[in-house]
Design an enzyme around this catalytic site. Structure first.
Site, PDB file in Angstrom:
ATOM      1  N   HIS A  17       0.839  -1.207   0.000  1.00 45.23           N
ATOM      2  CA  HIS A  17       0.000   0.000   0.000  1.00 45.23           C
ATOM      3  C   HIS A  17       0.873   1.256   0.000  1.00 45.23           C
ATOM      4  O   HIS A  17       0.632   2.197  -0.746  1.00 45.23           O
ATOM      5  CB  HIS A  17      -0.868   0.069   1.259  1.00 45.23           C
ATOM      6  CG  HIS A  17      -1.972  -0.941   1.356  1.00 45.23           C
ATOM      7  ND1 HIS A  17      -2.152  -1.731   2.459  1.00 45.23           N
ATOM      8  CD2 HIS A  17      -2.967  -1.273   0.499  1.00 45.23           C
ATOM      9  CE1 HIS A  17      -3.215  -2.508   2.291  1.00 45.23           C
ATOM     10  NE2 HIS A  17      -3.723  -2.260   1.102  1.00 45.23           N
ATOM     11  N   LYS A  41     -15.777  -7.535   3.495  1.00 43.70           N
ATOM     12  CA  LYS A  41     -14.686  -7.892   4.414  1.00 43.70           C
ATOM     13  C   LYS A  41     -14.952  -7.307   5.789  1.00 43.70           C
ATOM     14  O   LYS A  41     -15.156  -6.103   5.914  1.00 43.70           O
ATOM     15  CB  LYS A  41     -13.354  -7.279   3.931  1.00 43.70           C
ATOM     16  CG  LYS A  41     -12.808  -7.818   2.646  1.00 43.70           C
ATOM     17  CD  LYS A  41     -11.408  -7.212   2.437  1.00 43.70           C
ATOM     18  CE  LYS A  41     -11.074  -7.041   0.976  1.00 43.70           C
ATOM     19  NZ  LYS A  41      -9.970  -6.115   0.743  1.00 43.70           N
ATOM     20  N   ARG A  90      -2.787  -5.452  -8.216  1.00 40.88           N
ATOM     21  CA  ARG A  90      -1.829  -6.559  -8.159  1.00 40.88           C
ATOM     22  C   ARG A  90      -2.038  -7.479  -9.350  1.00 40.88           C
ATOM     23  O   ARG A  90      -1.739  -7.120 -10.464  1.00 40.88           O
ATOM     24  CB  ARG A  90      -1.966  -7.311  -6.822  1.00 40.88           C
ATOM     25  CG  ARG A  90      -1.277  -6.608  -5.680  1.00 40.88           C
ATOM     26  CD  ARG A  90      -1.766  -7.095  -4.353  1.00 40.88           C
ATOM     27  NE  ARG A  90      -3.197  -6.841  -4.194  1.00 40.88           N
ATOM     28  CZ  ARG A  90      -3.875  -6.959  -3.079  1.00 40.88           C
ATOM     29  NH1 ARG A  90      -3.261  -7.350  -2.001  1.00 40.88           N
ATOM     30  NH2 ARG A  90      -5.156  -6.691  -3.022  1.00 40.88           N
ATOM     31  N   SER A 128      -3.045  -7.434   2.942  1.00 40.86           N
ATOM     32  CA  SER A 128      -3.316  -7.305   4.378  1.00 40.86           C
ATOM     33  C   SER A 128      -3.678  -8.671   4.949  1.00 40.86           C
ATOM     34  O   SER A 128      -3.295  -9.002   6.075  1.00 40.86           O
ATOM     35  CB  SER A 128      -4.463  -6.327   4.614  1.00 40.86           C
ATOM     36  OG  SER A 128      -4.120  -5.054   4.151  1.00 40.86           O
TER      37      SER A 128
END
Ligand code: ADP
Length: 161
Positions: A17, A41, A90, A128
């Site tokens: 990040h 999430k 990504r 994460s």
């Protein structure tokens, strides 16, 4: 004055990040890191904790601020007089979700553009969730999150199990 917004859940912020944040900040006058929630999430760290971790990791860098994001990103962008959202990308796994969000935001506000910045090859595997999985199982998170927040991340999982 060009203001970009870099949104995410940052649960917690990783070196992947941070790499995107610094590279994005170099392209604008002001970068707002907007810390929000994702309905898909459940976060481990509260929004306030995620903001504090980001502020500690970033330190006092002129041109970068960290703010909570409540509500719609397009409303937030308008309020901040920004027309540019910048996100890290990504692998293919990020693409579908980001593609959908970018198109949705375009429908909500056609003036706002979403830009994507490719991950740094060194961090392409980093998420994460991977950091949390390691921290929960007493794995080594050195080099994955900034040193300044490493202990705080590990502390969160100290009493797990
Ligand atoms: P995640 O929980 O997957 O880390 P976030 O919502 O916190 O996701 O991520 C915010 C943005 O940062 C997303 O656009 C995501 O693709 C991007 N991002 C996350 N990790 C990386 C990384 N290692 N390299 C580049 N971009 C990343």
């Amino acid at each position: 004055m060009k203001t970009f917004i870099c949104p995410g859940s940052f649960d917690p912020v990783t070196n992947g990040h941070l790499d995107i944040i610094y590279r994005a900040a170099a392209l604008c006058d002001k970068l707002i890191v907007a810390v929000g929630d994702n309905v898909n999430k459940e976060t481990t760290f509260s929004k306030q904790e995620r903001i504090e971790l980001l502020k500690t990791a970033i330190g006092d860098k002129p041109g970068i601020s960290v703010e909570p994001l409540d509500g719609l990103l397009t409303d937030f962008a308008r309020k901040k007089k920004s027309k540019t959202v910048i996100k890290g990308l990504r692998a293919l796994s990020d693409f579908e979700y980001e593609f959908q969000m970018a198109l949705l935001n375009k429908i909500l506000d056609s003036e706002i553009e979403t830009l994507f910045m490719m991950t740094n090859v060194n961090y392409s595997y980093l998420s994460s969730s991977a950091v949390k999985e390691l921290a929960r199982n007493a794995g080594n998170i050195e080099g994955l999150v900034p040193d300044s927040i490493k202990d705080k991340v590990l502390d969160k999982f100290k009493n797990y199990k």
